[in-house]
Design an enzyme around this catalytic site. Structure first.
Site, short mmCIF file in Angstrom:
data_model
loop_
_atom_site.label_atom_id
_atom_site.label_comp_id
_atom_site.label_asym_id
_atom_site.label_seq_id
_atom_site.Cartn_x
_atom_site.Cartn_y
_atom_site.Cartn_z
N GLU A 224 -14.46 19.41 -4.42
CA GLU A 224 -14.55 18.06 -4.98
C GLU A 224 -13.63 17.10 -4.23
O GLU A 224 -14.02 15.95 -3.95
CB GLU A 224 -14.20 18.11 -6.46
N GLU B 198 -17.29 26.69 -10.74
CA GLU B 198 -16.78 26.37 -12.08
C GLU B 198 -17.62 26.98 -13.19
O GLU B 198 -17.09 27.57 -14.14
CB GLU B 198 -16.69 24.85 -12.28
#
Length: 247
Positions: free
Chosen positions: A109, A129
């Site tokens: 990210e 995730e």
């Protein structure tokens, strides 16, 4: 945990937890946010975000001792991680990610939140995730979808499979793939090229694209007209100044 230096108008920001592959802990996030804000305060022309050691950033440090969270603290921690992306988008200068080794989870990210990505051939990207019961952050649900489309974004996030630098380039997520060990040098070259361009035009172009992701086509039309007038005015002012100096 985060190193900061400026040379020739280019900020060099390095994540520095090499013993944990630069895995994310709250202190690293805080220092990264402060480094990006410092680059903006020092009016640099471009910045490079890299990682020391064998990886760019391997994601959240799952082995770190979990803090005792009071009510609302989890929200605050997630907001702080997202502040990294906010700082990158807030900066009037471009931020170039120099990625090698793992760029997973929050690390992925951080990289894809930058304006451009230069990746070594050995770079491995991914969003693990969901597989560990977490959720993506950093605005990636919007930014990734805008870059690769909804179906590909769902594939990358829901399956959580790693993908290499060449694949990332095919998806449009990486600007340049370079030999292993050359990623930071190549990113600094890109940053130097960007830093040599008129800063007002660069800032307006970056802002227009970021706002275009967020807004409608009609918003883009209006913004582009306003920006074109601003750049034209700034260019005339520069030419007038040069003529005055030449007298």
């Amino acid at each position: 945990m985060v190193e900061f230096a400026v040379e020739d108008g280019v900020a060099r920001i390095r994540l520095n937890r090499p013993h944990r592959l630069n895995a994310v802990v709250p202190e690293l996030v805080d220092q990264l946010v402060r480094a990006l804000a410092r680059a903006r305060a020092e009016r640099v022309r471009a910045a490079v975000l890299a990682g020391n050691g064998r990886a760019f950033c391997s994601g959240h440090d799952l082995k770190a001792e979990a803090p005792v969270l009071e009510a609302g603290a989890s929200r605050e921690r997630l907001d702080r991680i997202q502040e990294v992306t906010r700082e990158i988008r807030r900066a009037p200068f471009p931020v170039v990610a120099a990625v090698h080794g793992y760029a997973l989870g929050a690390g992925c990210e951080f990289a894809l939140g930058c304006d451009l990505v230069v990746a070594a051939e050995n770079a491995r990207f991914g969003f693990p995730e969901v597989g560990v019961g977490l959720s993506v952050t950093g605005g990636i649900s919007r930014l990734l979808t805008s870059a690769v489309g909804a179906l590909k974004a769902k594939e990358l996030i829901l399956l959580g499979e790693h993908f290499g630098a060449a694949e990332a380039a095919r998806y449009g997520l990486v600007a340049r793939v370079v030999p292993d060990g050359e990623h930071e040098r190549a990113a600094l070259e890109v940053a130097a090229d960007l830093a040599a361009k008129p800063p007002y035009a660069l800032a307006l172009a970056k802002h227009a694209i970021d706002q275009g992701i967020d807004g409608t086509v009609e918003d883009a039309f209006a913004r582009e007209v306003a920006d074109a007038q601003l750049t034209e005015y700034a260019g005339e002012a520069d030419r007038a100044q040069e003529e005055w100096r030449g007298r």
